[in-house]
Each structure stands twice: as structure tokens, then as C-alpha cells.
Design a protein around this motif. Structure first.
Motif, PDB file in Angstrom:
ATOM      1  N   SER A   1       0.821  -1.221   0.000  1.00  0.00           N
ATOM      2  CA  SER A   1       0.000   0.000   0.000  1.00  0.00           C
ATOM      3  C   SER A   1       0.858   1.275   0.000  1.00  0.00           C
ATOM      4  N   VAL A   2       1.547   1.550   1.092  1.00  0.00           N
ATOM      5  CA  VAL A   2       2.275   2.817   1.181  1.00  0.00           C
ATOM      6  C   VAL A   2       3.592   2.732   0.391  1.00  0.00           C
ATOM      7  N   GLY A   3       3.949   3.849  -0.263  1.00  0.00           N
ATOM      8  CA  GLY A   3       5.156   3.858  -1.110  1.00  0.00           C
ATOM      9  C   GLY A   3       6.430   4.093  -0.330  1.00  0.00           C
ATOM     10  N   SER A   4       6.631   3.292   0.707  1.00  0.00           N
ATOM     11  CA  SER A   4       7.829   3.470   1.523  1.00  0.00           C
ATOM     12  C   SER A   4       8.909   2.503   1.040  1.00  0.00           C
ATOM     13  N   PRO A   5      10.009   3.011   0.475  1.00  0.00           N
ATOM     14  CA  PRO A   5      10.979   2.122  -0.170  1.00  0.00           C
ATOM     15  C   PRO A   5      11.660   1.174   0.812  1.00  0.00           C
ATOM     16  N   ASN A   6      11.906  -0.069   0.382  1.00  0.00           N
ATOM     17  CA  ASN A   6      12.626  -1.014   1.250  1.00  0.00           C
ATOM     18  C   ASN A   6      14.005  -1.326   0.674  1.00  0.00           C
ATOM     19  N   ILE A   7      14.486  -0.438  -0.213  1.00  0.00           N
ATOM     20  CA  ILE A   7      15.806  -0.674  -0.818  1.00  0.00           C
ATOM     21  C   ILE A   7      16.835   0.141  -0.030  1.00  0.00           C
TER      22      ILE A   7
ATOM     23  N   LYS B   1      13.108   8.325  -2.915  1.00  0.00           N
ATOM     24  CA  LYS B   1      12.937   7.060  -3.629  1.00  0.00           C
ATOM     25  C   LYS B   1      14.198   6.718  -4.415  1.00  0.00           C
ATOM     26  N   THR B   2      14.794   7.742  -5.040  1.00  0.00           N
ATOM     27  CA  THR B   2      15.965   7.521  -5.891  1.00  0.00           C
ATOM     28  C   THR B   2      17.120   6.901  -5.102  1.00  0.00           C
TER      29      THR B   2
ATOM     30  N   ARG C   1      20.887   0.683  -9.907  1.00  0.00           N
ATOM     31  CA  ARG C   1      20.529  -0.585  -9.233  1.00  0.00           C
ATOM     32  C   ARG C   1      19.109  -0.509  -8.672  1.00  0.00           C
ATOM     33  N   THR C   2      18.772   0.642  -8.103  1.00  0.00           N
ATOM     34  CA  THR C   2      17.431   0.809  -7.546  1.00  0.00           C
ATOM     35  C   THR C   2      16.388   0.720  -8.660  1.00  0.00           C
ATOM     36  N   ARG C   3      16.678   1.418  -9.751  1.00  0.00           N
ATOM     37  CA  ARG C   3      15.739   1.404 -10.887  1.00  0.00           C
ATOM     38  C   ARG C   3      15.547  -0.035 -11.397  1.00  0.00           C
ATOM     39  N   GLU C   4      16.667  -0.760 -11.525  1.00  0.00           N
ATOM     40  CA  GLU C   4      16.564  -2.157 -12.012  1.00  0.00           C
ATOM     41  C   GLU C   4      15.739  -3.004 -11.054  1.00  0.00           C
ATOM     42  N   ALA C   5      15.938  -2.798  -9.762  1.00  0.00           N
ATOM     43  CA  ALA C   5      15.195  -3.600  -8.770  1.00  0.00           C
ATOM     44  C   ALA C   5      13.692  -3.371  -8.931  1.00  0.00           C
ATOM     45  N   TYR C   6      13.298  -2.094  -9.094  1.00  0.00           N
ATOM     46  CA  TYR C   6      11.862  -1.808  -9.255  1.00  0.00           C
ATOM     47  C   TYR C   6      11.337  -2.362 -10.579  1.00  0.00           C
ATOM     48  N   GLU C   7      12.177  -2.316 -11.602  1.00  0.00           N
ATOM     49  CA  GLU C   7      11.740  -2.803 -12.914  1.00  0.00           C
ATOM     50  C   GLU C   7      11.476  -4.316 -12.859  1.00  0.00           C
TER      51      GLU C   7
END
Ligand SMILES: Cc1ncc(COP(=O)(O)O)c(C=O)c1O
Length: 388
Positions: A36-42, A237-238, A291-297
Motif C-alpha cells: 500500500s504505502v510507497g515506503s521504499p525497502n531498498i 525514492k531515488t 541498481r534501484t531502478r533495475e530492482a523496481y523494474e
């Protein structure tokens, strides 16, 4: 006790209700997968943590910062030049924010008086509405419709509304719809703002979470943008540092100077170790961003392919850390579907109606869990039978 209308109009809403059910389920030992909430776990990159820790260990860094460190302003200026091709004067065109979230009520306080009109997209990230409301603004909703690629259609805004408006908030890549705006939109936006003398605030929280080898940009890179407005950017987020609360307002110096003035009366600047962490993030090795972008992708692909394969049809988003999914046809309201998802499948998503009237008919799924949990969520939804 008597309280203000301002505070009465805010409510915890659906997020609090969902959280309550989540807690009850967890207390009963049941599993809940929270999308639900957009709290990043990376996790943040090591060099950002090291900069923060070193600065936090230095006793000289516990004084009031008062304002942004000159080296932070320089770093932001260089970052905008290298990353977006945008020139920013460090002294007059940059102001830090303790997370871009706080910027919405603050900028509204500098632009609107009680009853003034602010244009906001619908659906939208909730603070786009609540920020101006806190400053006493009236809101006009600009629908982001599926048939227009979830982009605001400026031609639909009535002339009298455009003439009255003082501030307009837009944001692409968009939360919650995930839409990315084409170049033409920004050209039209700048012309529109000039014609009606409206200050533009472009929120750019997701320019580094654009997928499929495309590259996100900045509103300020379009000719004339700096004449009409500012951009908010966020490191949350970035760089996976949402809790450190680091954002920026950059662009038009008239707007930035008033925001600085207001903030200088409100807070005494961002904690110096946090400023140092921000410098490390935007000047250091940027491979953590890819790396973060790839993980989300990867998460996006697994989630969308998985739900599509069990009969819940949704498009893969081009950007952001969300999926904007139409609710299955047998449901009329997004809240009912979200409640069934939680109660029967143990999967928590946000009903689209929480983002404004035009959000109805969708739910927002945040890509904030690891691949294993995303797979578990797909299995749980399949087993629950709510799609049958
Ligand atoms: C579109 C958008 N803007 C702003 C924010 C707030 O970011 P920050 O952590 O910088 O306050 C978010 C956070 O989810 C967001 O989705």
C-alpha cells in the motif's frame, strides 16, 4: 476546546482504516503483504550512510544549520546540470526541503490567500490537495483520464477558472497513475501558465524510476519553465533514504526566495549531517540509482506478469514504483476490492478513491516488497478466489 476548520478538514482516511485491519490480522498471527504505502525497502548506498555517520559523529555538527550549506547548494546545482541539463544559480534558485512533502503547504502559503484557487490533478498524491487546503486555498480538480493517457488536458480547463487560478500542481511520472508526460505537454503547460499568469509547481519525485531504458527529465529543461515556476525533487525514492527527509525546490527565483523567507521563520535549517548525506548522494557514485531502478523494474515485471497470468489484467507502468491497476469488473468500488484483497488474500493495496474522485475504479499497488513476497501475494490472491 475549539479547533480550526483547517485541521478538521484533514483526516487519516482509508490508510488508517487499512492499517487497523492489518494490525488485527498480524495480531492473530495471519500474514499480510503490504503493497500500500510507497515506503521504499531498498537500502541506501554505503557512501551515503558513511557520510551521514561521519558527520553525525562530529560534535560541531549539532548547531542550528540556519540555512543550506553553500556546498549543498553547489552540489544541487551541479547535479541538475549533469543529470537534467538545467542551469541553477546556487544562491537564488535552490532551497532544500525536509522532504518534498512539506513543500506543498509551504509553497501554498507563499502564493495563496484564503479562498484563492489552486489547480490540482485528479487523481493525485494526497498532499497536492491537502497542502494548498492547509493554506486556505480552494481547489479545482483537473482530471487525468485514461483516454488522455492519464495526462491533464489543459484545454478542458474553463477560461474563468484559469483566470482565477494562482497556482497549479502537476507531476509526471505520476503517482498514482504512473503516467509519463510527452514533451508537448510541457510546452503547452508553460504557454498556458504564461497566458493566465499561474505559478507552476512540477513535482518530480520519480524521474530516476523510468523503465525500459528510457530516461526521465526535468520540467525546468523546457524553454520558459523557469519563468513560470519551480520543480520539487526528492532523494527519498531515488536513493532509498525516505526517512532522512531530503527534497529540494528549484527554479524561479521569485518563488524560491519567498519559500526561503517562510522557512527561515519556521525552521532553522536541515540537520547538518543530513545535508552532508544529501551531498554524498547526489555527488557520489550514481550506480546505486541504476541498481534501484533495475530492482523496481524487475518487481514490476514479476508483479504485472503474475497478476495478468491469473486473470487480473493490468498494464506495466513506464515509470514510478507503483502499478495503477483497474479493479476486476465484478467490483464497483475500489475500496470494496481493496478490503477483499486484505481480508481474503492478506494483500494490502490502496483504493484509487483515496487519491481523488477520478481515482475510482483502480487500486494502486506499490512495488515495495521483495520478489519473494510479490510472488506470495500473487499466489495468495489466486488462492483467495476474489478474481473468480
Ligand atoms: C509524487 C510524490 N511527491 C512527493 C512525495 C514525498 O516525497 P518526500 O519523501 O520527499 O517528502 C512522494 C512520496 O511518496 C510522492 O509520491
Amino acid at each position: 476546546m475549539k479547533f480550526s476548520k483547517r485541521i478538521d478538514q484533514l483526516n487519516e482516511g482509508i490508510f488508517a482504516k487499512l492499517l487497523e485491519i492489518k494490525r488485527e490480522k498480524l495480531a492473530r498471527g495471519e500474514q499480510v503483504i503490504d503493497l500500500s504505502v510507497g515506503s521504499p525497502n531498498i537500502a541506501p548506498a554505503r557512501h551515503i550512510l558513511d557520510a551521514l555517520c561521519a558527520a553525525a559523529a562530529d560534535e560541531r555538527n549539532y548547531t542550528y544549520a540556519i540555512s543550506d550549506l553553500p556546498e549543498l547548494l553547489e552540489a544541487v546545482s551541479k547535479w541538475y546540470k549533469n543529470r537534467y541539463g538545467v542551469d541553477l544559480d546556487p544562491k537564488t534558485e535552490i532551497c532544500s526541503l525536509m522532504g518534498s512533502q512539506e513543500g506543498f503547504p509551504l509553497i501554498s502559503m507563499t502564493v495563496v490567500d484564503e479562498g484563492d484557487l489552486v489547480l490540482i490533478p485528479d487523481p493525485c498524491y494526497p498532499i497536492f490537495a491537502d497542502g494548498p487546503r492547509m493554506a486556505g486555498a480552494k481547489l479545482y480538480y483537473m482530471p487525468q483520464k485514461r483516454e488522455n493517457g492519464y495526462i491533464v488536458n489543459l484545454k478542458d480547463i474553463p477560461e474563468d477558472i484559469a483566470r482565477l487560478a494562482k497556482l497549479m500542481i502537476v507531476s509526471y511520472p505520476n503517482n498514482p497513475t504512473t503516467a509519463v508526460a510527452p514533451d508537448e505537454f510541457y510546452h503547452e503547460l508553460i504557454a498556458f501558465a504564461k497566458e493566465y499568469d499561474i505559478i507552476v509547481l512540477h513535482d518530480n519525485a520519480y524521474s530516476d524510476l523510468v523503465f525500459d531504458n528510457k530516461r526521465g527529465g526535468s520540467f525546468l529543461a523546457y524553454p520558459g519553465a523557469k519563468d513560470v515556476g519551480v520543480e520539487f525533487n526528492s532523494l527519498s525514492k531515488t536513493y532509498g533514504i525516505a526517512g532522512a527527509r531530503i527534497g529540494f525546490c528549484v527554479g524561479n527565483k521569485e518563488v524560491v526566495s519567498r519559500l526561503k523567507m517562510l522557512k527561515s521563520n519556521l525552521d532553522y535549517g536541515m540537520f547538518i549531517p543530513i545535508q552532508k548525506a544529501a551531498i554524498a548522494a547526489i555527488t557520489g557514485d550514481q550506480s546505486c540509482v541504476s541498481r534501484t531502478r533495475e530492482a523496481y523494474e524487475i518487481r514490476r515485471n514479476i508483479l504485472c506478469d503474475g497478476f495478468n497470468s491469473i486473470g487480473w489484467h493490468m498494464k506495466k507502468p513506464e515509470a514510478t514504483m507503483f502499478v495503477w491497476a483497474p479493479i476486476p469488473p465484478k467490483y464497483e468500488k475500489s475500496i470494496d476490492f481493496a478490503m477483499d484483497m486484505l481480508n481474503r488474500a492478506g494483500v494490502m493495496v490502496t483504493p484509487g478513491s483515496a487519491f481523488g474522485p477520478s481515482g475510482e475504479g483502480h487500486v494502486r499497488i506499490a512495488l515495495v516488497q521483495d520478489i519473494e513476497d510479490i510472488k506470495k501475494a500473487i499466489e495468495a490472491v489466486k488462492r483467495s478466489g476474489i478474481l473468480d
